[in-house]
Design a protein around this motif. Sequence first.
Motif, PDB file in Angstrom:
ATOM      1  N   ARG A  42      87.946  52.620  37.460  1.00 23.10           N
ATOM      2  CA  ARG A  42      87.560  53.040  36.099  1.00 23.10           C
ATOM      3  C   ARG A  42      86.273  53.862  36.111  1.00 23.10           C
ATOM      4  N   VAL A  43      85.366  53.557  36.997  1.00 23.18           N
ATOM      5  CA  VAL A  43      84.057  54.221  36.997  1.00 23.18           C
ATOM      6  C   VAL A  43      84.068  55.522  37.792  1.00 23.18           C
ATOM      7  N   VAL A  44      84.636  55.488  39.014  1.00 19.32           N
ATOM      8  CA  VAL A  44      84.559  56.681  39.873  1.00 19.32           C
ATOM      9  C   VAL A  44      85.930  57.221  40.267  1.00 19.32           C
ATOM     10  N   GLY A  45      86.980  56.534  39.797  1.00 23.12           N
ATOM     11  CA  GLY A  45      88.320  57.044  40.077  1.00 23.12           C
ATOM     12  C   GLY A  45      88.865  56.664  41.430  1.00 23.12           C
ATOM     13  N   GLU A  46      88.155  55.829  42.179  1.00 24.10           N
ATOM     14  CA  GLU A  46      88.612  55.373  43.482  1.00 24.10           C
ATOM     15  C   GLU A  46      88.292  53.889  43.633  1.00 24.10           C
ATOM     16  N   PRO A  47      89.089  53.162  44.447  1.00 24.08           N
ATOM     17  CA  PRO A  47      88.808  51.745  44.664  1.00 24.08           C
ATOM     18  C   PRO A  47      87.595  51.561  45.578  1.00 24.08           C
ATOM     19  N   VAL A  48      87.054  50.361  45.558  1.00 27.56           N
ATOM     20  CA  VAL A  48      85.933  50.026  46.428  1.00 27.56           C
ATOM     21  C   VAL A  48      86.314  50.237  47.891  1.00 27.56           C
ATOM     22  N   SER A  49      87.573  49.950  48.211  1.00 25.61           N
ATOM     23  CA  SER A  49      88.022  50.062  49.602  1.00 25.61           C
ATOM     24  C   SER A  49      87.978  51.492  50.132  1.00 25.61           C
ATOM     25  N   ALA A  50      87.788  52.469  49.263  1.00 26.45           N
ATOM     26  CA  ALA A  50      87.625  53.848  49.714  1.00 26.45           C
ATOM     27  C   ALA A  50      86.240  54.073  50.309  1.00 26.45           C
ATOM     28  N   PHE A  51      85.339  53.144  50.075  1.00 24.62           N
ATOM     29  CA  PHE A  51      83.948  53.302  50.537  1.00 24.62           C
ATOM     30  C   PHE A  51      83.566  52.305  51.632  1.00 24.62           C
ATOM     31  N   VAL A  52      84.072  51.064  51.520  1.00 26.51           N
ATOM     32  CA  VAL A  52      83.740  50.012  52.487  1.00 26.51           C
ATOM     33  C   VAL A  52      84.994  49.208  52.787  1.00 26.51           C
ATOM     34  N   THR A  53      84.998  48.488  53.902  1.00 25.69           N
ATOM     35  CA  THR A  53      86.171  47.694  54.264  1.00 25.69           C
ATOM     36  C   THR A  53      86.270  46.450  53.388  1.00 25.69           C
ATOM     37  N   ARG A  54      87.500  45.950  53.291  1.00 24.30           N
ATOM     38  CA  ARG A  54      87.725  44.724  52.516  1.00 24.30           C
ATOM     39  C   ARG A  54      86.931  43.555  53.123  1.00 24.30           C
ATOM     40  N   ASP A  55      86.908  43.479  54.464  1.00 25.82           N
ATOM     41  CA  ASP A  55      86.165  42.391  55.106  1.00 25.82           C
ATOM     42  C   ASP A  55      84.690  42.443  54.747  1.00 25.82           C
ATOM     43  N   ALA A  56      84.137  43.659  54.692  1.00 26.53           N
ATOM     44  CA  ALA A  56      82.717  43.798  54.353  1.00 26.53           C
ATOM     45  C   ALA A  56      82.457  43.330  52.926  1.00 26.53           C
ATOM     46  N   VAL A  57      83.372  43.634  52.012  1.00 24.40           N
ATOM     47  CA  VAL A  57      83.201  43.194  50.620  1.00 24.40           C
ATOM     48  C   VAL A  57      83.272  41.674  50.535  1.00 24.40           C
ATOM     49  N   GLU A  58      84.273  41.090  51.223  1.00 27.59           N
ATOM     50  CA  GLU A  58      84.404  39.633  51.180  1.00 27.59           C
ATOM     51  C   GLU A  58      83.158  38.958  51.758  1.00 27.59           C
ATOM     52  N   SER A  59      82.589  39.551  52.811  1.00 29.87           N
ATOM     53  CA  SER A  59      81.359  38.996  53.392  1.00 29.87           C
ATOM     54  C   SER A  59      80.206  39.083  52.394  1.00 29.87           C
ATOM     55  N   ALA A  60      80.104  40.203  51.702  1.00 28.54           N
ATOM     56  CA  ALA A  60      79.032  40.380  50.726  1.00 28.54           C
ATOM     57  C   ALA A  60      79.178  39.417  49.555  1.00 28.54           C
ATOM     58  N   LEU A  61      80.403  39.028  49.259  1.00 29.27           N
ATOM     59  CA  LEU A  61      80.640  38.100  48.150  1.00 29.27           C
ATOM     60  C   LEU A  61      80.249  36.668  48.494  1.00 29.27           C
ATOM     61  N   ASP A  62      80.185  36.328  49.771  1.00 31.23           N
ATOM     62  CA  ASP A  62      79.894  34.962  50.201  1.00 31.23           C
ATOM     63  C   ASP A  62      78.390  34.683  50.113  1.00 31.23           C
ATOM     64  N   PRO A  63      77.977  33.623  49.413  1.00 33.93           N
ATOM     65  CA  PRO A  63      76.536  33.348  49.260  1.00 33.93           C
ATOM     66  C   PRO A  63      75.803  33.193  50.585  1.00 33.93           C
ATOM     67  N   GLY A  64      76.386  32.463  51.532  1.00 34.19           N
ATOM     68  CA  GLY A  64      75.728  32.268  52.819  1.00 34.19           C
ATOM     69  C   GLY A  64      75.567  33.567  53.576  1.00 34.19           C
ATOM     70  N   GLU A  65      76.613  34.386  53.592  1.00 32.13           N
ATOM     71  CA  GLU A  65      76.539  35.676  54.269  1.00 32.13           C
ATOM     72  C   GLU A  65      75.548  36.600  53.561  1.00 32.13           C
ATOM     73  N   SER A  66      75.525  36.502  52.234  1.00 35.82           N
ATOM     74  CA  SER A  66      74.582  37.319  51.465  1.00 35.82           C
ATOM     75  C   SER A  66      73.151  37.000  51.872  1.00 35.82           C
ATOM     76  N   VAL A  67      72.845  35.705  52.015  1.00 34.42           N
ATOM     77  CA  VAL A  67      71.498  35.297  52.416  1.00 34.42           C
ATOM     78  C   VAL A  67      71.160  35.859  53.788  1.00 34.42           C
ATOM     79  N   GLU A  68      72.089  35.728  54.732  1.00 32.48           N
ATOM     80  CA  GLU A  68      71.805  36.164  56.102  1.00 32.48           C
ATOM     81  C   GLU A  68      71.670  37.674  56.214  1.00 32.48           C
ATOM     82  N   SER A  69      72.250  38.408  55.251  1.00 31.96           N
ATOM     83  CA  SER A  69      72.106  39.866  55.284  1.00 31.96           C
ATOM     84  C   SER A  69      70.719  40.307  54.841  1.00 31.96           C
ATOM     85  N   ARG A  70      70.003  39.440  54.178  1.00 34.73           N
ATOM     86  CA  ARG A  70      68.694  39.794  53.617  1.00 34.73           C
ATOM     87  C   ARG A  70      67.597  39.369  54.598  1.00 34.73           C
ATOM     88  N   ASP A  71      67.523  40.159  55.660  1.00 34.23           N
ATOM     89  CA  ASP A  71      66.626  39.826  56.762  1.00 34.23           C
ATOM     90  C   ASP A  71      65.384  40.702  56.789  1.00 34.23           C
TER      91      ASP A  71
END
Length: 492
Positions: free
Chosen positions: A413-442
């Motif tokens: 709706r916003v840019v005319g393309e899905p999120v998967s056009a920019f990043v992998t599905r696995d990367a999105v799922e990792s970013a959605l996980d609270p524990g993984e989110s914390v560990e990414s903030r290093d």
Amino acid sequence: MTSEEPGDSSVVRRDRFSGGPARGFLSSLAADERIFAADLAVDRAHVVMLAERGIVEDEVAGEILAALDDVEAAGHAALPGGEDIHEAVESAVIERVGTEGGKMHTARSRNDEVAACIRYRLREDVLDAAEATLALREALIGAAEEHVGTVMPGYTHLQPAQPTTVAHYLLSYEAAVRRDTARLLDAYGRINQSPLGAAAFAGTPFDVNRERTAELLGFDGVLGNSMDASSARDFLAETLSALATHAVTLSGLAEDLVLFANRGHVELSDDYSSTSSIMPQKKNPDTLELVRACAGDAVGDLAGLLTTLKGLPRAYNRDLQRAHRHAFDAADLVAEATEVAAGAVATATWNEEALAEAAGEGFSTATGVADLLAMAGMPFRTAHEIVAEAAPDVDLGDDPASAVATLDAAAERVVGEPVSAFVTRDAVESALDPGESVESRDSAGGPAAPAVADQLDDAETTADADAAALAARRDAIVEADDRLTAEVQRYV
């Protein structure tokens, strides 16, 4: 101890000003019990210096110093009446020695005397308060070390914001308390300057040695201008400001723990809780509520002091008689509140399961998803818009694939393309996980385990350095007391 009965002769006022209905109002003798020991130390140092300079004969100095020993042994309650501790002690010495005892007050005023006594006593209270902050820091560091990997919700505006860890949260308060320690130790340096020798405010014609009395009392130096030395009370304002600031830090910590206890995120020890007089099922965080309330008292003391000092003309004014009690009251209260907070933190039990479950509430990893898109090259503001569009429909408790599909639809709706056009599905799922989110903030100071390890190292190193600095100040006071005792023994 009450003041002398109206009509009694005063060693300072004699008969002319010794009576009248305001005599009791003028007296601070009862409140001055706190500086009783300080007054005796100041008297001894002054008399030793007078003898060394040949201003008072050695024999008379010995008699005065022996009398001061008797006064100390008898205690504050045995003092004769007087307007204040200084007059009462002098009267007690004259009672024992005779009129020669009045030489004790040569080359000084009660103005520089009381200023010295306040500084002498307050420095001990400041070190006690600083030591309490060190104990709190130790408790915060110890609890943080146990919970480096314990994920918890972080809040802004009391709303779920981003996941963090218990360690990161606790170290945020350690950093604040560390600054509180530093402020108290900084204040100590300005407290520990000697006003003795300033007399009323205009110095003295006697050949006094101000550096010698400073040395005997463990002061780091002398205040240069005699008018400033006798009248200055900004050291009280600085000390009270540091205490009030620390009390506000404690109040925030207490409020957080009260709220976390309410949500089941932490359980306080029974030693720091109570129950209701009528509702037996209650476990109330009463001690922390009182810690929270102490900030009001400390801030009130600061306001009272500053209001007393506001607009006072130079040099000494009797208003100052009521100034120092604010600092002493706050020092007692805040030190005790700090000890209670330290105990509550050290004995608290964090509910790791409940914290982990709450960590993802309110789509708390939304910022992580936006960051992921931005790191892939998308303008952050666009990424923010996509995630905001999806946010009402994302529930981190659902299957991650569902959240990814919701984000894809929002991106379409916003840019005319899905999120998967920019990043992998696995990367999105990792970013959605609270524990993984914390560990990414290093980044430095962040909640990821390596960053927290660095913060713990820094906290422990600084705490050790502050403890050593505090111990050095205490040792210097003890050494000065030993010096003074040895010098007194030469005359007694």
